[in-house]
Design a protein around this motif. Structure first.
Motif, mmCIF file in Angstrom:
data_model
loop_
_atom_site.group_PDB
_atom_site.id
_atom_site.type_symbol
_atom_site.label_atom_id
_atom_site.label_comp_id
_atom_site.label_asym_id
_atom_site.label_seq_id
_atom_site.Cartn_x
_atom_site.Cartn_y
_atom_site.Cartn_z
ATOM 1 N N GLN A 8 2.580 20.707 106.516
ATOM 2 C CA GLN A 8 1.976 21.608 105.536
ATOM 3 C C GLN A 8 2.905 22.778 105.226
ATOM 4 O O GLN A 8 3.107 23.133 104.070
ATOM 5 N N PHE A 9 3.481 23.375 106.268
ATOM 6 C CA PHE A 9 4.370 24.519 106.071
ATOM 7 C C PHE A 9 5.603 24.130 105.248
ATOM 8 O O PHE A 9 5.987 24.848 104.320
ATOM 9 N N LEU A 10 6.235 23.000 105.581
ATOM 10 C CA LEU A 10 7.427 22.577 104.839
ATOM 11 C C LEU A 10 7.089 22.265 103.392
ATOM 12 O O LEU A 10 7.860 22.596 102.481
ATOM 13 N N SER A 11 5.943 21.655 103.153
ATOM 14 C CA SER A 11 5.521 21.364 101.781
ATOM 15 C C SER A 11 5.301 22.642 100.994
ATOM 16 O O SER A 11 5.747 22.767 99.858
ATOM 17 N N GLU A 12 4.630 23.607 101.605
ATOM 18 C CA GLU A 12 4.378 24.887 100.942
ATOM 19 C C GLU A 12 5.660 25.686 100.742
ATOM 20 O O GLU A 12 5.715 26.551 99.866
ATOM 21 N N SER A 13 6.683 25.400 101.549
ATOM 22 C CA SER A 13 7.964 26.116 101.457
ATOM 23 C C SER A 13 8.973 25.371 100.607
ATOM 24 O O SER A 13 10.163 25.699 100.618
ATOM 25 N N ASP A 14 8.524 24.354 99.870
ATOM 26 C CA ASP A 14 9.383 23.550 98.988
ATOM 27 C C ASP A 14 10.440 22.748 99.738
ATOM 28 O O ASP A 14 11.540 22.531 99.231
ATOM 29 N N PHE A 15 10.115 22.292 100.935
ATOM 30 C CA PHE A 15 11.016 21.423 101.694
ATOM 31 C C PHE A 15 10.355 20.076 101.989
ATOM 32 O O PHE A 15 10.591 19.479 103.040
ATOM 33 N N GLU A 16 9.547 19.593 101.048
ATOM 34 C CA GLU A 16 8.856 18.320 101.238
ATOM 35 C C GLU A 16 9.819 17.181 101.514
ATOM 36 O O GLU A 16 9.499 16.262 102.265
ATOM 37 N N ASP A 17 10.995 17.242 100.908
ATOM 38 C CA ASP A 17 11.975 16.166 101.070
ATOM 39 C C ASP A 17 12.521 16.065 102.503
ATOM 40 O O ASP A 17 13.118 15.058 102.869
ATOM 41 N N LEU A 29 15.162 25.268 93.451
ATOM 42 C CA LEU A 29 13.806 24.740 93.408
ATOM 43 C C LEU A 29 13.085 25.259 92.181
ATOM 44 O O LEU A 29 13.098 26.456 91.906
ATOM 45 N N LYS A 30 12.472 24.350 91.455
ATOM 46 C CA LYS A 30 11.634 24.734 90.319
ATOM 47 C C LYS A 30 10.326 23.999 90.496
ATOM 48 O O LYS A 30 10.274 22.776 90.447
ATOM 49 N N LYS A 31 9.280 24.732 90.703
ATOM 50 C CA LYS A 31 7.986 24.104 90.943
ATOM 51 C C LYS A 31 7.093 24.282 89.725
ATOM 52 O O LYS A 31 6.954 25.381 89.212
ATOM 53 N N THR A 32 6.554 23.176 89.280
ATOM 54 C CA THR A 32 5.594 23.195 88.184
ATOM 55 C C THR A 32 4.272 22.674 88.729
ATOM 56 O O THR A 32 4.238 22.097 89.822
ATOM 57 N N PRO A 33 3.188 22.818 87.988
ATOM 58 C CA PRO A 33 1.918 22.267 88.484
ATOM 59 C C PRO A 33 1.977 20.755 88.709
ATOM 60 O O PRO A 33 1.289 20.220 89.547
ATOM 61 N N GLN A 34 2.844 20.048 87.967
ATOM 62 C CA GLN A 34 2.909 18.603 88.060
ATOM 63 C C GLN A 34 3.874 18.105 89.150
ATOM 64 O O GLN A 34 3.666 17.064 89.745
ATOM 65 N N MET A 35 4.969 18.838 89.373
ATOM 66 C CA MET A 35 5.957 18.342 90.328
ATOM 67 C C MET A 35 6.915 19.443 90.764
ATOM 68 O O MET A 35 6.988 20.501 90.162
ATOM 69 N N ALA A 36 7.626 19.134 91.811
ATOM 70 C CA ALA A 36 8.696 20.019 92.268
ATOM 71 C C ALA A 36 10.018 19.373 91.899
ATOM 72 O O ALA A 36 10.225 18.182 92.119
ATOM 73 N N ILE A 37 10.909 20.117 91.319
ATOM 74 C CA ILE A 37 12.214 19.602 90.929
ATOM 75 C C ILE A 37 13.258 20.236 91.829
ATOM 76 O O ILE A 37 13.346 21.457 91.936
ATOM 77 N N ILE A 38 14.028 19.396 92.488
ATOM 78 C CA ILE A 38 15.077 19.883 93.371
ATOM 79 C C ILE A 38 16.401 19.457 92.762
ATOM 80 O O ILE A 38 16.646 18.283 92.518
ATOM 81 N N THR A 39 17.250 20.427 92.497
ATOM 82 C CA THR A 39 18.522 20.159 91.864
ATOM 83 C C THR A 39 19.651 20.569 92.810
ATOM 84 O O THR A 39 19.558 21.558 93.503
ATOM 85 N N CYS A 40 20.691 19.799 92.788
ATOM 86 C CA CYS A 40 21.865 20.110 93.586
ATOM 87 C C CYS A 40 22.978 20.531 92.623
ATOM 88 O O CYS A 40 23.422 19.739 91.801
ATOM 89 N N LEU A 41 23.370 21.781 92.705
ATOM 90 C CA LEU A 41 24.429 22.314 91.858
ATOM 91 C C LEU A 41 25.665 22.541 92.703
ATOM 92 O O LEU A 41 25.579 23.007 93.833
ATOM 93 N N LYS A 42 26.818 22.249 92.144
ATOM 94 C CA LYS A 42 28.076 22.499 92.844
ATOM 95 C C LYS A 42 28.301 23.996 92.976
ATOM 96 O O LYS A 42 28.109 24.745 92.039
ATOM 97 N N ARG A 43 28.703 24.425 94.175
ATOM 98 C CA ARG A 43 29.048 25.832 94.359
ATOM 99 C C ARG A 43 30.399 26.095 93.753
ATOM 100 O O ARG A 43 31.265 25.243 93.739
ATOM 101 N N LYS A 44 30.590 27.315 93.277
ATOM 102 C CA LYS A 44 31.893 27.686 92.698
ATOM 103 C C LYS A 44 32.755 28.336 93.736
ATOM 104 O O LYS A 44 32.325 28.920 94.654
#
Length: 160
Positions: A31-40, A145-160
């Protein structure tokens, strides 16, 4: 007995050494990981948590519900830090670390699980406390992390 104390970046639990307590901790972690956007990361983290807690109850506390097991989780953008301590006398983790579980073995897979699913682990000298670290950033990526009511979107961006 089951005492959960929340704080800003995680929580701690003290519980009687029972498998029911293990199940409760695992549900609270999920529950904690899901609420913290770490469901994956729930599967990996819960697999290791359940393995270590089961061993703390079975071996460390000798299935004695009068003994306590301690658990903590602390999360930041870079890592998940877990700490498990039991009331037992410990075990020879150095010996177990060298052992290789065979495909037919029904026990003795704990170290293999930790090696496979965590970025690092560290036992205290006597072996009744372990600290597990799971990185939340893979390689050269920045977690967005971008959370919408429908889903959570996790994006991996290259660091500069």
């Amino acid at each position: 007995m089951y005492t959960l104390t929340k704080h800003k970046t995680g929580f701690t639990v003290t519980f009687s050494a029972t498998f029911e307590g293990v199940n409760s901790v695992c549900m609270d972690v999920e529950q904690f990981l899901s609420e913290s956007d770490f469901e994956d990361l729930c599967f990996d983290v819960n697999l290791g948590v359940r393995e270590v807690l089961n061993n703390a109850v079975r071996h460390g506390s000798k299935m004695d519900s009068r003994k306590d097991v301690f658990f903590s989780i602390d999360v930041d953008i870079n890592r998940i830090l877990l700490r498990i301590t039991d009331s037992g006398s410990g075990f020879d983790w150095r010996k177990m670390e060298k052992k290789v579980a065979l495909p037919t073995d029904t026990t003795g897979r704990g170290m293999d699980i930790l090696k496979q699913y965590f970025d690092s682990y560290r036992f205290n000298d006597i072996g009744n406390e372990v600290e597990l670290v799971k990185k939340t950033i893979k390689g050269d990526c920045l977690r967005v992390l971008k959370k919408t009511p429908q889903m959570a979107i996790i994006t991996c961006l290259k660091r500069k």
